[in-house]
Design a protein around this motif. Structure first.
Motif, PDB file in Angstrom:
ATOM      1  N   LYS A 168       0.822  -1.218   0.000  1.00 40.49           N
ATOM      2  CA  LYS A 168       0.000   0.000   0.000  1.00 40.49           C
ATOM      3  C   LYS A 168       0.855   1.266   0.000  1.00 40.49           C
ATOM      4  O   LYS A 168       0.505   2.264  -0.632  1.00 40.49           O
ATOM      5  CB  LYS A 168      -0.877   0.038   1.261  1.00 40.49           C
ATOM      6  CG  LYS A 168      -1.751  -1.178   1.485  1.00 40.49           C
ATOM      7  CD  LYS A 168      -3.008  -1.107   0.683  1.00 40.49           C
ATOM      8  CE  LYS A 168      -3.966  -2.233   1.035  1.00 40.49           C
ATOM      9  NZ  LYS A 168      -5.123  -2.229   0.127  1.00 40.49           N
ATOM     10  N   PHE A 169       1.936   1.234   0.751  1.00 38.13           N
ATOM     11  CA  PHE A 169       2.732   2.439   1.005  1.00 38.13           C
ATOM     12  C   PHE A 169       4.163   2.265   0.509  1.00 38.13           C
ATOM     13  O   PHE A 169       4.714   1.166   0.540  1.00 38.13           O
ATOM     14  CB  PHE A 169       2.754   2.752   2.506  1.00 38.13           C
ATOM     15  CG  PHE A 169       1.415   3.111   3.080  1.00 38.13           C
ATOM     16  CD1 PHE A 169       0.957   4.415   3.052  1.00 38.13           C
ATOM     17  CD2 PHE A 169       0.609   2.126   3.642  1.00 38.13           C
ATOM     18  CE1 PHE A 169      -0.287   4.743   3.578  1.00 38.13           C
ATOM     19  CE2 PHE A 169      -0.639   2.439   4.178  1.00 38.13           C
ATOM     20  CZ  PHE A 169      -1.081   3.754   4.138  1.00 38.13           C
ATOM     21  N   ALA A 207       4.204   8.882   5.263  1.00 41.93           N
ATOM     22  CA  ALA A 207       3.265   8.938   4.137  1.00 41.93           C
ATOM     23  C   ALA A 207       3.972   8.557   2.848  1.00 41.93           C
ATOM     24  O   ALA A 207       5.203   8.580   2.776  1.00 41.93           O
ATOM     25  CB  ALA A 207       2.679  10.353   4.015  1.00 41.93           C
ATOM     26  N   LEU A 209       2.207   7.109  -1.168  1.00 40.63           N
ATOM     27  CA  LEU A 209       1.368   6.111  -1.858  1.00 40.63           C
ATOM     28  C   LEU A 209       1.937   5.794  -3.232  1.00 40.63           C
ATOM     29  O   LEU A 209       2.607   6.614  -3.859  1.00 40.63           O
ATOM     30  CB  LEU A 209      -0.063   6.657  -1.977  1.00 40.63           C
ATOM     31  CG  LEU A 209      -0.763   6.930  -0.640  1.00 40.63           C
ATOM     32  CD1 LEU A 209      -2.019   7.752  -0.842  1.00 40.63           C
ATOM     33  CD2 LEU A 209      -1.077   5.634   0.085  1.00 40.63           C
ATOM     34  N   TRP A 210       1.628   4.608  -3.727  1.00 39.25           N
ATOM     35  CA  TRP A 210       2.167   4.147  -5.008  1.00 39.25           C
ATOM     36  C   TRP A 210       1.438   4.711  -6.221  1.00 39.25           C
ATOM     37  O   TRP A 210       1.798   4.390  -7.368  1.00 39.25           O
ATOM     38  CB  TRP A 210       2.108   2.613  -5.076  1.00 39.25           C
ATOM     39  CG  TRP A 210       3.065   1.925  -4.171  1.00 39.25           C
ATOM     40  CD1 TRP A 210       2.754   1.123  -3.101  1.00 39.25           C
ATOM     41  CD2 TRP A 210       4.501   1.930  -4.243  1.00 39.25           C
ATOM     42  NE1 TRP A 210       3.896   0.652  -2.507  1.00 39.25           N
ATOM     43  CE2 TRP A 210       4.990   1.129  -3.191  1.00 39.25           C
ATOM     44  CE3 TRP A 210       5.416   2.551  -5.105  1.00 39.25           C
ATOM     45  CZ2 TRP A 210       6.348   0.925  -2.970  1.00 39.25           C
ATOM     46  CZ3 TRP A 210       6.776   2.351  -4.877  1.00 39.25           C
ATOM     47  CH2 TRP A 210       7.222   1.549  -3.826  1.00 39.25           C
ATOM     48  N   GLN A 211       0.418   5.532  -6.008  1.00 43.89           N
ATOM     49  CA  GLN A 211      -0.392   6.008  -7.129  1.00 43.89           C
ATOM     50  C   GLN A 211       0.450   6.605  -8.262  1.00 43.89           C
ATOM     51  O   GLN A 211       0.121   6.459  -9.436  1.00 43.89           O
ATOM     52  CB  GLN A 211      -1.422   7.029  -6.617  1.00 43.89           C
ATOM     53  CG  GLN A 211      -2.370   7.572  -7.674  1.00 43.89           C
ATOM     54  CD  GLN A 211      -3.261   6.499  -8.294  1.00 43.89           C
ATOM     55  OE1 GLN A 211      -3.499   5.465  -7.687  1.00 43.89           O
ATOM     56  NE2 GLN A 211      -3.726   6.736  -9.505  1.00 43.89           N
ATOM     57  N   LEU A 214       1.235   4.741 -11.446  1.00 41.51           N
ATOM     58  CA  LEU A 214       0.186   4.500 -12.433  1.00 41.51           C
ATOM     59  C   LEU A 214       0.110   5.604 -13.484  1.00 41.51           C
ATOM     60  O   LEU A 214      -0.384   5.376 -14.573  1.00 41.51           O
ATOM     61  CB  LEU A 214      -1.169   4.355 -11.733  1.00 41.51           C
ATOM     62  CG  LEU A 214      -1.242   3.184 -10.743  1.00 41.51           C
ATOM     63  CD1 LEU A 214      -2.564   3.199  -9.997  1.00 41.51           C
ATOM     64  CD2 LEU A 214      -1.070   1.867 -11.474  1.00 41.51           C
ATOM     65  N   ASP A 215       0.569   6.793 -13.138  1.00 42.12           N
ATOM     66  CA  ASP A 215       0.485   7.874 -14.128  1.00 42.12           C
ATOM     67  C   ASP A 215       1.811   8.589 -14.338  1.00 42.12           C
ATOM     68  O   ASP A 215       1.846   9.671 -14.921  1.00 42.12           O
ATOM     69  CB  ASP A 215      -0.634   8.863 -13.783  1.00 42.12           C
ATOM     70  CG  ASP A 215      -0.423   9.526 -12.429  1.00 42.12           C
ATOM     71  OD1 ASP A 215       0.665   9.395 -11.849  1.00 42.12           O
ATOM     72  OD2 ASP A 215      -1.356  10.185 -11.952  1.00 42.12           O
ATOM     73  N   THR A 217       3.847  10.229 -12.557  1.00 43.30           N
ATOM     74  CA  THR A 217       4.064  11.570 -12.009  1.00 43.30           C
ATOM     75  C   THR A 217       5.238  11.535 -11.017  1.00 43.30           C
ATOM     76  O   THR A 217       5.915  10.521 -10.882  1.00 43.30           O
ATOM     77  CB  THR A 217       2.759  12.105 -11.383  1.00 43.30           C
ATOM     78  OG1 THR A 217       2.181  11.080 -10.572  1.00 43.30           O
ATOM     79  CG2 THR A 217       1.778  12.495 -12.485  1.00 43.30           C
ATOM     80  N   HIS A 218       5.482  12.663 -10.337  1.00 44.11           N
ATOM     81  CA  HIS A 218       6.762  12.845  -9.641  1.00 44.11           C
ATOM     82  C   HIS A 218       6.739  12.580  -8.147  1.00 44.11           C
ATOM     83  O   HIS A 218       7.634  13.030  -7.432  1.00 44.11           O
ATOM     84  CB  HIS A 218       7.244  14.278  -9.871  1.00 44.11           C
ATOM     85  CG  HIS A 218       7.471  14.629 -11.306  1.00 44.11           C
ATOM     86  ND1 HIS A 218       7.375  15.919 -11.784  1.00 44.11           N
ATOM     87  CD2 HIS A 218       7.791  13.865 -12.379  1.00 44.11           C
ATOM     88  CE1 HIS A 218       7.630  15.947 -13.082  1.00 44.11           C
ATOM     89  NE2 HIS A 218       7.877  14.715 -13.475  1.00 44.11           N
ATOM     90  N   ALA A 219       5.733  11.871  -7.668  1.00 38.95           N
ATOM     91  CA  ALA A 219       5.617  11.738  -6.217  1.00 38.95           C
ATOM     92  C   ALA A 219       6.766  10.949  -5.598  1.00 38.95           C
ATOM     93  O   ALA A 219       7.075  11.134  -4.427  1.00 38.95           O
ATOM     94  CB  ALA A 219       4.283  11.099  -5.843  1.00 38.95           C
ATOM     95  N   VAL A 222       8.966  13.395  -4.276  1.00 45.10           N
ATOM     96  CA  VAL A 222       8.357  14.042  -3.110  1.00 45.10           C
ATOM     97  C   VAL A 222       8.529  13.152  -1.882  1.00 45.10           C
ATOM     98  O   VAL A 222       8.848  13.623  -0.788  1.00 45.10           O
ATOM     99  CB  VAL A 222       6.861  14.342  -3.368  1.00 45.10           C
ATOM    100  CG1 VAL A 222       6.162  14.810  -2.098  1.00 45.10           C
ATOM    101  CG2 VAL A 222       6.713  15.382  -4.478  1.00 45.10           C
ATOM    102  N   HIS A 223       8.348  11.859  -2.072  1.00 40.81           N
ATOM    103  CA  HIS A 223       8.420  10.937  -0.932  1.00 40.81           C
ATOM    104  C   HIS A 223       9.805  10.926  -0.286  1.00 40.81           C
ATOM    105  O   HIS A 223       9.935  11.009   0.930  1.00 40.81           O
ATOM    106  CB  HIS A 223       8.071   9.511  -1.378  1.00 40.81           C
ATOM    107  CG  HIS A 223       6.665   9.359  -1.858  1.00 40.81           C
ATOM    108  ND1 HIS A 223       6.212   8.215  -2.469  1.00 40.81           N
ATOM    109  CD2 HIS A 223       5.598  10.199  -1.829  1.00 40.81           C
ATOM    110  CE1 HIS A 223       4.929   8.363  -2.785  1.00 40.81           C
ATOM    111  NE2 HIS A 223       4.549   9.550  -2.416  1.00 40.81           N
ATOM    112  N   ARG A 331       2.067  -2.411 -12.456  1.00 39.69           N
ATOM    113  CA  ARG A 331       1.543  -1.042 -12.516  1.00 39.69           C
ATOM    114  C   ARG A 331       2.212  -0.210 -13.606  1.00 39.69           C
ATOM    115  O   ARG A 331       1.720   0.839 -13.984  1.00 39.69           O
ATOM    116  CB  ARG A 331       1.739  -0.346 -11.162  1.00 39.69           C
ATOM    117  CG  ARG A 331       0.926  -0.983 -10.062  1.00 39.69           C
ATOM    118  CD  ARG A 331       1.208  -0.361  -8.703  1.00 39.69           C
ATOM    119  NE  ARG A 331       0.534  -1.135  -7.661  1.00 39.69           N
ATOM    120  CZ  ARG A 331       0.879  -1.148  -6.380  1.00 39.69           C
ATOM    121  NH1 ARG A 331       1.866  -0.422  -5.953  1.00 39.69           N
ATOM    122  NH2 ARG A 331       0.221  -1.890  -5.517  1.00 39.69           N
TER     123      ARG A 331
END
Lengths: 471, 471
Positions: A168-169, A207, A209-211, A214-215, A217-219, A222-223, A331
């Motif tokens: 999940k994380f 915090a 998330l793996w979202q 899927l698209d 993006t640059h998270a 951020v993580h 993914r």
């Protein structure tokens, strides 16, 4: 610093002292002389390996965006500021140097990975530790000690959280923030209670998330950036008197209760603490792709070498591996961006089959449009193997079955991927990898990189921890 | 900006456009003239109410610790910096002003609460919006518009996440970070795509666990502070080109999949958007205790008034209410600290029974040692009422049954607590509450507070959004 006996310390159930408290107490008390020389040497290996990765991410738009934010809101430092590794001459407050360098470290997917925790410890421990060491003027020995503590704290928390949390994380962030906090706490010379507060504050900020997979993006940046920043924040406010939750992992409303669907592993927080250091059980990445592809790449390359096969000979490839690999890689299977292409088993094996390697130089925009790679990608299929799944996450293994166009099937099982404990990279390999990443990243001042390689191998003799930045 | 019809926009299932994208598009496009006057007037009420709360927390050790961190690492601003409300004359970069003021806003437990989302929106929206408005020199009308957008985004995300998320996570932080990001995005004049990126980055940083309630530590202040900081960060890096995940709420690896045990409510993201503003459905807190106790306090005071009872007449009190109240309050039932005492149903009702009120002046260290209160506390029992549970979280109701020492039982059902929509506080009451909190907090410069009350009522006419700080 003696080891903590897990049978006495308990699995956190029988004993009244929570595992996180034992870990905080150990981390706060760790001294340079407690750390075996072999562990210190390995820490220097990972430091150099991380340093190259941090240079590698310098041009990514997310790193540029986070740098702009840092320059906008962070205090620019004088003598005692911390370095942005891609901006020589700029000094900024430690939290922001940690933020920016943390964002940069994970971009090229070449930083280390600690198997049993599924945490990339270097990318969260070294940026925080280096920034804080620079700001407080810590010695290189204090820096190394802080990194050793940070590795154990991040990896042990990651082991505690386990695969169900990782599903999940992004554990590198959620466990990593503990490592950044512990390393900072060491360098600020916090006592055990303050260190526990820092870890508690770190955990309640955990915090990621793996979202983004899927698209595209640059998270991810951020993580890692925020794990570093939040860890530094947690230790600084703990020093200033802010109390963090005391049992953020196992408490009734803590991480296990809220963010771990399956059973957490409290024994891992303290098992062999002070005897088995997490630095020694982390893995270097040799290939530039997701770590979940490495055993498969090694197996495929072994088969192709052994049977003198080229890419065009192969009609079908089946990868048998553990479930997390299949889940995570599924993914990004389309491989629409360079970053996603490193997370697509099909695309990664295509690159390996075509070039006989999978380095940072091989995952490019041009490669995304290569019809050879795209055709091969479609011939790859993944499935879960029960025995391999049972060995995970202690071991990240794979079996590859290749069927040639002539109809012959070859198989290879890869018990230990190159870079894993037992097959760690040599210093020659680490130097070559570092220079390749620096070249890839467009570093102009290669002499500084070469000088810093030499500095890394003798880090305990450094009189100050500054001047690692290069243009 | 017309409303978005939920039947056409879909509940996020039928429609291809995710709810978060519709919300981002609406938020980015909102203009002052789109907001009805009644909504703007209510926003000013909540602004004044928040301002008093932010002053109220100034002396808390966690706020002092976070202030020390901010002063240490944040850029000190010149003309265009942002204010720390408790340090007149100090100007600092917006992210840090948001951090510090966000930490201070939630300390005295007097800030507003949006029932159906279980989010305290003021404490995450106003600190971010004020700091950013000050830094960019935004007009008071732009500030009000940003706050209206921030309220809707925070509250609608909170409604989406729902009670099962709230049972695990501190929604004021996890939904609040979206509100801080949306308000900042408005003030930075981000377009719809950039705003969506900001919300995506906000969501992947969403964190905050209830563990602090169990040991009375300071994470609540970390949560609100960091929600503000992280929201500001998200919008600034979005402006600089960092891409946030596009469907962080409903995506397969997003918040619903990872942090919402029960069914999320995607329809709430867009239902009546632009017609029903969340500002109008938030509740003021009259009592200084946890919002879950308010209907019970009102009911108890009604019974005692109606039947001329005093504390000593009461032998037993049964509170029938919704499950979240019982669950959350059970964690602090011992009331070992002043903060915990506001989260103990028994202690709060004891204070109300003794003093006929439950203001910030009534929860003190002395009260913790008061044997009258401690004896009464033990006479209070909570239970879940099915009908009240079914109405939650839209309505935060309670029924109180009192048995006197003479053996008589009285009951009162409280459908709408004082401060709820339908029983909102008047401006006279808000002024009295603000002055009481400022007095409690030891504000010296009360004239500035009085001046700022007048400014708040005419906020749209303010020529600049600065100079709210007071000593």
């Amino acid at each position: 610093m003696g080891s903590i006996d897990v049978s006495a310390a308990g699995a956190g159930q029988a004993n009244k002292v929570p595992g996180i408290e034992q870990l905080a107490t150990w981390s706060a008390a760790l001294r340079y002389d407690d750390v075996p020389v072999s562990v210190l040497e390995k820490t220097k290996d990972f430091f150099l390996d991380w340093y190259a990765c941090a240079l590698g991410g310098r041009s990514h738009p997310s790193v540029q965006a986070i740098t702009a934010f840092a320059m906008d809101v962070g205090r620019l430092g004088g003598e005692h500021g911390s370095e942005l590794l891609h901006r020589p001459g700029v000094k900024i407050s430690s939290a922001f140097a940690a933020l920016v360098n943390g964002a940069a470290s994970h971009v090229v997917e070449q930083d280390d990975l600690h198997n049993s925790s599924m945490v990339h410890p270097a990318t969260v421990v070294f940026p925080a530790a280096l920034a804080v060491a620079q700001e407080v003027g810590a010695s290189s020995k204090a820096f190394l000690t802080a990194c050793v503590a940070g590795y154990d704290v991040a990896c042990r928390v990651g082991e505690f959280l386990g695969p169900s949390h990782y599903a999940k994380f992004h554990s590198t962030a959620t466990a990593g923030v503990f490592g950044a906090a512990a390393a900072t706490a060491q360098l600020l010379q916090l006592d055990a209670a303050q260190t526990l507060s820092a870890l508690g504050s770190a955990g309640t900020q955990a915090a990621g998330l793996w979202q983004f997979l899927l698209d595209a993006t640059h998270a991810k940046q951020v993580h890692t950036a925020k794990a570093c920043f939040d860890g530094v924040f947690s230790a600084y406010v703990a020093r200033a008197g802010l109390l963090g939750p005391r049992d953020i992992l196992q408490g009734a409303s803590g991480m296990a209760a809220s963010m771990v669907p399956a059973e957490p592993q409290p024994a891992m927080l303290v098992a062999g603490l002070g005897e088995t250091f997490s630095v020694t059980t982390s893995s270097f990445k040799w290939h530039a792709s997701c770590r979940h592809t490495h055993a498969s790449v090694d197996a495929l390359l072994d088969i192709m070498r052994e049977h003198s096969l080229v890419m065009d000979d192969l009609a079908a490839v089946v990868v048998q591996t553990y479930r997390s690999a299949v889940d995570i890689l599924a993914r990004s299977e389309a491989a629409e961006t360079v970053h996603q292409s490193k997370f697509s088993m099909g695309f990664v094996l295509a690159v390996a089959a075509k070039y006989g390697r999978a380095t940072v130089l091989d995952f490019t925009e041009a490669a995304l449009g290569d019809p050879d790679l795209r055709a091969f990608q479609k011939r790859v299929r993944m499935e879960v193997d029960d025995a391999i799944e049972a060995a995970f996450p202690e071991k990240w293994q794979a079996r590859v079955l290749v069927t040639t166009k002539a109809g012959t099937t070859y198989g290879a099982f890869m018990p230990i991927a190159k870079g894993d404990p037992g097959r760690h990279l040599t210093r020659d390999e680490l130097e070559a990898k570092a220079l390749r990443i620096a070249e890839y990243a467009g570093v102009i001042d290669m002499q500084t990189v070469k000088d810093n390689i030499v500095r890394a191998w003798h880090l305990e003799d450094e009189s100050n921890m500054g001047q690692f930045a290069c243009s």
